[in-house]
Enzyme design. Structure first.
Site, PDB file in Angstrom:
ATOM      1  N   TYR A  25      -2.323  -1.752  10.282  1.00 17.94           N
ATOM      2  CA  TYR A  25      -2.272  -1.730   8.821  1.00 17.94           C
ATOM      3  C   TYR A  25      -0.953  -1.125   8.343  1.00 17.94           C
ATOM      4  CZ  TYR A  25      -3.899  -1.160   4.007  1.00 17.94           C
ATOM      5  OH  TYR A  25      -4.034  -1.243   2.638  1.00 17.94           O
ATOM      6  N   SER A  54       0.870  -1.169   0.000  1.00 17.32           N
ATOM      7  CA  SER A  54       0.000   0.000   0.000  1.00 17.32           C
ATOM      8  C   SER A  54       0.906   1.217   0.000  1.00 17.32           C
ATOM      9  CB  SER A  54      -0.887   0.005   1.246  1.00 17.32           C
ATOM     10  OG  SER A  54      -1.538   1.248   1.418  1.00 17.32           O
TER      11      SER A  54
END
Length: 263
Positions: free
Chosen positions: A149, A136
């Site tokens: 995350y 990401s």
């Protein structure tokens, strides 16, 4: 690497980026596309549409990854491309639950480790293969609303770098996909937040970028070009951190201890 005539495996393929990539691999003329996910019903629909193979799989379990590779090889032959894409959203900061931390680590990091363990020996023997992991932009920059995350996505980038250093001159291509906001169920459940500042992309646009990057065998696959500039700014960490705190205040994302998302 061209996808045409290659055997491709995609995890997290019951929807979102994984499904878009699987469909694009089929369109590009892959020899076989194997789709994996825990959502078996949706997965079968995707596989039927692209005439591929659906394998129910929990990527957090090494035995499931081994079984996935074995079934792919039985059906189509040696795996040429493994797109390790499955991901989850968990909110919170340091106070996130141990389970949220463990699940994030298992799915965002260890799933890639398990895939490499299963595939690297054969790829080295054939002197050919492609390992593509989804991280990401949060793995390059930050995830203000979720420590589990952001931290595990940073680890995913580091693992991809390690694999590229170890095997990049031995026939194995390694890439890491680092998108910002993409129109997926995960984004819709979590809310766009700061990641949407530079726009929300359709999954088909991400698939196009991935195909182009694979053709060029680029390590870092960025769907939002602005991320390069943000990475450069991060070299001055103190200034960058001040800017991120201002962005946090502007977007209201993750300001309070214990805030976060559950998906």
């Amino acid at each position: 690497m061209k996808v045409k005539d290659k055997v491709c495996v995609v995890t997290g393929a019951a929807g979102g980026i994984g499904e878009a990539i699987a469909r694009r691999y089929a369109k590009e003329g892959a020899k076989g596309v194997v789709v994996a996910d825990r959502d078996a019903d949706r997965l079968r629909a995707v596989a039927d549409d692209i005439r591929g193979l659906a394998v129910a799989c929990d990527v957090a379990k090494e035995a499931d990854i081994k079984q996935l590779v074995a079934e792919a090889e039985r059906r189509f032959g040696p795996v040429d491309v493994f797109f390790s894409n499955a991901g989850i959203g968990r909110g919170g900061h340091e106070d996130a639950t141990d389970k949220d931390w463990a699940d994030s680590w298992a799915i965002h990091v260890m799933s890639h480790v398990y895939a490499a363990r299963a595939l690297v020996p054969g790829m080295l023997a054939r002197k050919s293969g492609y390992l593509l992991n989804t991280a990401s932009a949060a793995g390059l920059l930050a995830s203000m609303g979720s420590a589990p995350y952001g931290v595990t996505k940073h680890a995913a980038v580091a693992l991809a770098e390690h694999l590229a250093i170890q095997y990049g001159d031995r026939g194995i291509v390694v890439s890491v996909l680092c998108p910002q906001a993409v129109d997926t169920n995960m984004l819709r459940m979590a809310g766009a937040g700061a990641a949407s500042v530079d726009g929300v992309l359709h999954t088909d646009a991400v698939a196009q970028t991935v195909i182009e990057a694979m053709d060029e065998e680029r390590f870092l696959i960025l769907t939002h070009p602005e991320v390069k500039e943000y990475m450069a700014r991060k070299l001055d960490r103190d200034r960058w951190l001040r800017g991120m705190r201002r962005l946090r205040d502007k977007t209201g994302e993750g300001q309070k201890r214990g805030e976060g998302r559950r998906a």
